[in-house]
Design an enzyme around this catalytic site. Structure first.
Site, PDB file in Angstrom:
ATOM      1  N   THR A   9      43.077  46.804  37.250  1.00  0.00           N
ATOM      2  CA  THR A   9      44.150  45.862  37.854  1.00  0.00           C
ATOM      3  C   THR A   9      43.323  45.060  38.790  1.00  0.00           C
ATOM      4  O   THR A   9      43.534  43.655  38.506  1.00  0.00           O
ATOM      5  CB  THR A   9      45.104  46.717  38.765  1.00  0.00           C
ATOM      6  OG1 THR A   9      45.685  47.757  38.049  1.00  0.00           O
ATOM      7  CG2 THR A   9      46.166  45.796  39.364  1.00  0.00           C
ATOM      8  N   GLY A  15      39.736  44.737  39.080  1.00  0.00           N
ATOM      9  CA  GLY A  15      38.858  44.212  38.579  1.00  0.00           C
ATOM     10  C   GLY A  15      38.859  43.383  37.504  1.00  0.00           C
ATOM     11  O   GLY A  15      38.073  42.158  37.400  1.00  0.00           O
ATOM     12  N   ARG A  45      34.838  52.346  31.364  1.00  0.00           N
ATOM     13  CA  ARG A  45      34.584  53.801  30.586  1.00  0.00           C
ATOM     14  C   ARG A  45      34.655  53.544  28.971  1.00  0.00           C
ATOM     15  O   ARG A  45      34.185  54.264  28.223  1.00  0.00           O
ATOM     16  CB  ARG A  45      35.524  54.542  31.269  1.00  0.00           C
ATOM     17  CG  ARG A  45      35.194  55.485  32.365  1.00  0.00           C
ATOM     18  CD  ARG A  45      35.706  56.719  32.721  1.00  0.00           C
ATOM     19  NE  ARG A  45      37.303  56.279  32.725  1.00  0.00           N
ATOM     20  CZ  ARG A  45      37.993  56.938  33.728  1.00  0.00           C
ATOM     21  NH1 ARG A  45      37.606  57.819  34.596  1.00  0.00           N
ATOM     22  NH2 ARG A  45      39.283  56.668  33.930  1.00  0.00           N
ATOM     23  N   ARG A  46      35.823  52.727  28.666  1.00  0.00           N
ATOM     24  CA  ARG A  46      35.943  52.596  27.296  1.00  0.00           C
ATOM     25  C   ARG A  46      35.910  51.106  26.850  1.00  0.00           C
ATOM     26  O   ARG A  46      36.853  50.416  27.039  1.00  0.00           O
ATOM     27  CB  ARG A  46      37.609  53.107  27.131  1.00  0.00           C
ATOM     28  CG  ARG A  46      37.851  54.315  27.256  1.00  0.00           C
ATOM     29  CD  ARG A  46      37.106  55.289  26.110  1.00  0.00           C
ATOM     30  NE  ARG A  46      37.633  55.011  24.634  1.00  0.00           N
ATOM     31  CZ  ARG A  46      38.810  55.290  24.240  1.00  0.00           C
ATOM     32  NH1 ARG A  46      39.641  56.153  25.111  1.00  0.00           N
ATOM     33  NH2 ARG A  46      39.358  54.927  23.241  1.00  0.00           N
ATOM     34  N   VAL A  83      41.950  47.753  52.754  1.00  0.00           N
ATOM     35  CA  VAL A  83      43.063  47.950  53.659  1.00  0.00           C
ATOM     36  C   VAL A  83      44.001  46.720  53.835  1.00  0.00           C
ATOM     37  O   VAL A  83      43.464  45.421  53.838  1.00  0.00           O
ATOM     38  CB  VAL A  83      42.787  47.987  55.169  1.00  0.00           C
ATOM     39  CG1 VAL A  83      43.971  48.523  56.288  1.00  0.00           C
ATOM     40  CG2 VAL A  83      41.801  49.418  55.440  1.00  0.00           C
ATOM     41  N   ILE A 127      45.585  40.618  52.720  1.00  0.00           N
ATOM     42  CA  ILE A 127      45.601  40.267  54.240  1.00  0.00           C
ATOM     43  C   ILE A 127      44.437  40.163  54.851  1.00  0.00           C
ATOM     44  O   ILE A 127      43.769  41.421  54.964  1.00  0.00           O
ATOM     45  CB  ILE A 127      46.628  41.228  55.204  1.00  0.00           C
ATOM     46  CG1 ILE A 127      47.754  41.345  54.418  1.00  0.00           C
ATOM     47  CG2 ILE A 127      46.844  40.714  56.382  1.00  0.00           C
ATOM     48  CD1 ILE A 127      48.977  42.350  55.001  1.00  0.00           C
ATOM     49  N   LYS A 134      43.370  54.256  55.140  1.00  0.00           N
ATOM     50  CA  LYS A 134      43.635  52.998  55.781  1.00  0.00           C
ATOM     51  C   LYS A 134      43.335  52.825  57.217  1.00  0.00           C
ATOM     52  O   LYS A 134      42.814  52.397  57.972  1.00  0.00           O
ATOM     53  CB  LYS A 134      44.631  52.076  55.317  1.00  0.00           C
ATOM     54  CG  LYS A 134      44.566  51.747  53.850  1.00  0.00           C
ATOM     55  CD  LYS A 134      46.047  51.399  53.152  1.00  0.00           C
ATOM     56  CE  LYS A 134      45.754  50.914  51.548  1.00  0.00           C
ATOM     57  NZ  LYS A 134      46.959  50.591  50.970  1.00  0.00           N
ATOM     58  N   GLY A 150      48.394  44.666  44.514  1.00  0.00           N
ATOM     59  CA  GLY A 150      48.464  43.955  43.300  1.00  0.00           C
ATOM     60  C   GLY A 150      46.977  43.305  43.002  1.00  0.00           C
ATOM     61  O   GLY A 150      46.169  43.130  43.924  1.00  0.00           O
TER      62      GLY A 150
HETATM   63  N1  NAD Z   1      45.746  48.185  42.721  1.00  0.00           N
HETATM   64  C1  NAD Z   1      45.838  47.486  44.127  1.00  0.00           C
HETATM   65  O1  NAD Z   1      47.037  46.998  44.270  1.00  0.00           O
HETATM   66  C2  NAD Z   1      44.874  47.937  45.015  1.00  0.00           C
HETATM   67  C3  NAD Z   1      44.705  47.389  46.137  1.00  0.00           C
HETATM   68  C4  NAD Z   1      43.722  47.585  47.230  1.00  0.00           C
HETATM   69  C5  NAD Z   1      42.621  48.284  47.028  1.00  0.00           C
HETATM   70  N2  NAD Z   1      42.776  48.865  45.617  1.00  0.00           N
HETATM   71  C6  NAD Z   1      41.608  49.679  45.487  1.00  0.00           C
HETATM   72  O2  NAD Z   1      40.838  48.868  44.123  1.00  0.00           O
HETATM   73  C7  NAD Z   1      40.007  50.073  43.527  1.00  0.00           C
HETATM   74  C8  NAD Z   1      40.567  49.844  41.986  1.00  0.00           C
HETATM   75  O3  NAD Z   1      41.915  49.937  41.747  1.00  0.00           O
HETATM   76  P1  NAD Z   1      42.654  49.424  40.698  1.00  0.00           P
HETATM   77  O4  NAD Z   1      44.244  49.518  41.048  1.00  0.00           O
HETATM   78  O5  NAD Z   1      41.963  48.219  40.043  1.00  0.00           O
HETATM   79  O6  NAD Z   1      42.612  50.929  39.663  1.00  0.00           O
HETATM   80  P2  NAD Z   1      42.714  50.778  38.128  1.00  0.00           P
HETATM   81  O7  NAD Z   1      42.692  52.217  37.734  1.00  0.00           O
HETATM   82  O8  NAD Z   1      43.687  49.699  37.514  1.00  0.00           O
HETATM   83  O9  NAD Z   1      40.950  50.549  37.566  1.00  0.00           O
HETATM   84  C9  NAD Z   1      39.890  51.149  37.740  1.00  0.00           C
HETATM   85  C10 NAD Z   1      39.078  51.102  36.470  1.00  0.00           C
HETATM   86  O10 NAD Z   1      37.743  51.749  36.673  1.00  0.00           O
HETATM   87  C11 NAD Z   1      37.484  52.253  35.465  1.00  0.00           C
HETATM   88  N3  NAD Z   1      36.387  53.493  35.730  1.00  0.00           N
HETATM   89  C12 NAD Z   1      36.889  54.622  36.392  1.00  0.00           C
HETATM   90  N4  NAD Z   1      35.764  55.255  36.288  1.00  0.00           N
HETATM   91  C13 NAD Z   1      34.574  54.417  35.847  1.00  0.00           C
HETATM   92  C14 NAD Z   1      33.215  54.666  35.633  1.00  0.00           C
HETATM   93  N5  NAD Z   1      32.738  55.740  35.947  1.00  0.00           N
HETATM   94  N6  NAD Z   1      32.660  53.599  34.930  1.00  0.00           N
HETATM   95  C15 NAD Z   1      33.242  52.667  34.981  1.00  0.00           C
HETATM   96  N7  NAD Z   1      34.610  52.156  35.120  1.00  0.00           N
HETATM   97  C16 NAD Z   1      35.275  53.259  35.572  1.00  0.00           C
HETATM   98  C17 NAD Z   1      38.866  52.685  34.862  1.00  0.00           C
HETATM   99  O11 NAD Z   1      38.935  52.933  33.453  1.00  0.00           O
HETATM  100  C18 NAD Z   1      39.744  51.539  35.134  1.00  0.00           C
HETATM  101  O12 NAD Z   1      39.889  50.765  34.417  1.00  0.00           O
HETATM  102  C19 NAD Z   1      40.584  51.233  44.109  1.00  0.00           C
HETATM  103  O13 NAD Z   1      39.633  51.665  45.064  1.00  0.00           O
HETATM  104  C20 NAD Z   1      41.867  51.198  44.891  1.00  0.00           C
HETATM  105  O14 NAD Z   1      42.118  51.844  45.960  1.00  0.00           O
HETATM  106  C21 NAD Z   1      43.527  48.660  44.739  1.00  0.00           C
HETATM  107  N1  HSE Z   2      49.040  52.085  46.220  1.00  0.00           N
HETATM  108  C1  HSE Z   2      48.638  51.210  47.380  1.00  0.00           C
HETATM  109  C2  HSE Z   2      47.761  50.043  46.949  1.00  0.00           C
HETATM  110  C3  HSE Z   2      47.192  49.050  48.110  1.00  0.00           C
HETATM  111  O1  HSE Z   2      46.354  49.686  48.439  1.00  0.00           O
HETATM  112  C4  HSE Z   2      49.903  50.625  48.054  1.00  0.00           C
HETATM  113  O2  HSE Z   2      51.003  50.931  47.554  1.00  0.00           O
HETATM  114  O3  HSE Z   2      49.921  49.967  49.043  1.00  0.00           O
HETATM  115 NA    NA Z   3      42.559  43.285  53.659  1.00  0.00          NA
END
Ligand code: NAD
Ligand code: HSE
Ligand code: NA
Length: 429
Positions: free
Chosen positions: A13, A15, A45-46, A130, A134, A203, A304
């Site tokens: 999401t 990346g 990973r894939r 966190v 914001i 957080k 998001g």
């Molecule tokens: N989604 C959000 O709204 C949000 C908000 C704030 C922070 N975050 C943080 O951002 C980070 C990523 O969240 P996301 O929502 O994008 O998660 P996600 O699960 O959508 O993406 C993570 C990706 O990393 C890949 N991955 C896992 N292990 C791996 C490895 N060893 N090598 C390469 N790729 C690997 C997975 O296949 C997946 O595509 C997390 O730390 C999450 O806490 C997410």
């Molecule tokens: N799962 C977290 C994503 C953001 O860190 C939330 O609902 O706020």
């Molecule tokens: Na922030």
């Protein structure tokens, strides 16, 4: 101009949005940084699941990518503890600056990661970890570095805020609201980290560490989730002009043996007039109280892909600029070294709702239990009579242990038929 090369770890999401924004904003990023910023590789990973990524950038060898000589900066958006920690440490040791969105890792191992970054003379930034988009960590780390922060209180988890907002709006129970959040894609397939407060606790630890210049880890945070919040709790809150929110509360607490830091995450009733009460849906908001600045409020999208990627890109520009200047920014300090205060000693207020037999003396019996545990009552209200009487009590501030002991004792009182709602109360004058 030689481009700065970025290794992107994870393409989910966040990346995916980072990759897209770096391409879309290439010209602006070049102008803002002083050198072009280019993606050198994307570790996934894939690879077959990422048709959106140019094939020559994809690799499954994340360690090989972060240690490549031509890579300058690393963006970690894999999440979780391992392999994220090993990859970040390897990147730092190889002299790369790192941007991460990983609250779980920073809250568990921030001290070691910062020490490694300081030793290597590189940056470690994590604004996205966190409250998503914001700007919050940079203001704490930089803008407020000359002030004394006393308290940070916020709604830092969007999923639980959405669930509690729906419970308040529709009268739904927790399970029903969670099912709705899952259907809309707010809650993940395994919602434990959000619902049980782990995400908010991580957080809270990061916020407290930066606000109070102390090393606070997730293990220091008192954590309660929202799974036990009932439709009755939400209705009782409305009756006293309150709404229920999952709060992360970080406080600097004076004590006889010096100051300490109390960090807790729990559902609480707050007055509907409180600015945090108006934060609905999946939004986040954080209040910061500092001695000279007074009260500050930060509000916006805490989750998001794009909002989170905005924070990642802000950090990427910051670390890239430092790289162009041949310097690293100052890391956070933990010089104050304030100890964590256990929840049992932390003063809180409670709202308690009891089903009682409406017999002479029941109020006195209930009041005696509060008095016996040295918990002062602020207000009492009785609704109904006969077999269906309800007593609603709001206490003054008392140590959490005393309040818990009072509730345990009330459960043993014969005239108390049931303890129907117990929630902390915050922000009442
Ligand atoms: N989604 C959000 O709204 C949000 C908000 C704030 C922070 N975050 C943080 O951002 C980070 C990523 O969240 P996301 O929502 O994008 O998660 P996600 O699960 O959508 O993406 C993570 C990706 O990393 C890949 N991955 C896992 N292990 C791996 C490895 N060893 N090598 C390469 N790729 C690997 C997975 O296949 C997946 O595509 C997390 O730390 C999450 O806490 C997410
Ligand atoms: N799962 C977290 C994503 C953001 O860190 C939330 O609902 O706020
Ligand atoms: Na922030």
């Amino acid at each position: 101009m030689n481009p700065l090369k970025v290794a992107l770890l994870g393409c989910g999401t966040v990346g995916g949005a980072v990759l897209r924004l770096v391409a879309e904003q290439a010209a602006d990023l070049t102008a803002r940084v002083g050198r072009p910023v280019e993606i050198a590789g994307v570790a996934v990973r894939r690879p077959d699941r990422h048709p959106e990524v140019p094939a020559h950038l994809l690799t499954t060898d994340a360690l090989g990518l972060v240690t490549r000589d031509d890579v300058d900066l690393v963006v970690e958006v894999i999440g979780g503890i391992e392999p994220a920690r090993s990859l970040i440490l390897a990147a730092i040791e190889a002299g790369k600056s790192v941007v991460s969105a990983n609250k779980a890792l920073l809250a568990e191992d921030g001290v070691a990661l910062h020490a490694a970054a300081a030793k290597a003379g590189v940056d470690l930034y994590y604004e996205a970890s966190v409250a998503g988009a914001i700007p919050l960590l940079r203001p704490l780390r930089e803008s407020l570095a000359g002030d004394q922060i006393r308290r940070v209180v916020g709604i830092v988890n969007g999923t639980t805020n959405y669930i509690l907002s729906r419970m308040a709006e529709t009268g739904a129970g927790f399970s029903e609201a969670l099912a709705e959040a899952t259907e809309l894609g707010y809650a993940e397939a395994d919602p434990t980290a959000d619902v049980d407060g782990f995400d908010a606790a991580a957080k809270g630890a990061i916020l407290a560490s930066l606000a109070f210049h102390s090393a606070v880890t997730a293990a220091d945070v008192h954590r309660e989730g929202i799974a036990s919040v009932t439709a009755t709790d939400v209705a009782r809150a409305a009756e006293i002009g309150c709404t229920v929110k999952l709060l992360a509360i970080c406080e600097r607490v004076p004590g006889e043996e010096g100051e300490s830091v109390a960090v807790r995450v729990h559902p609480a009733m707050i007055p509907t007039s409180h600015p945090l009460a108006a934060v609905g849906g999946a939004f986040n908001a954080v209040f910061v109280e500092a001695e000279a600045a007074g009260q500050l409020m930060f509000y916006g999208q805490g989750a998001g892909g794009e909002p989170t990627a905005s924070a990642v890109l802000g950090d990427l520009v910051a670390v890239a600029r430092n790289r162009v200047a041949g310097a690293a920014g100052a890391g956070p300090s933990a010089y104050a070294d304030l100890p964590a205060r256990p929840i049992a000693e932390t003063p809180t207020r409670y709202h308690v709702s009891l089903d009682v037999a409406d017999v002479p003396g029941v109020l006195a019996t209930v009041a005696t239990e509060f008095a016996r545990h040295e918990v002062s009552i602020a207000t009492v209200r009785q609704d109904g009579h006969g077999d269906a009487a309800t007593l609603v009590i709001v206490t003054h501030s008392a140590p959490d242990a005393a309040l818990s002991a009072t509730i345990a004792a009330l459960r043993e009182v014969p005239a108390v038929r049931g303890v129907t709602s117990v929630l902390r109360v915050e922000g009442l004058s």
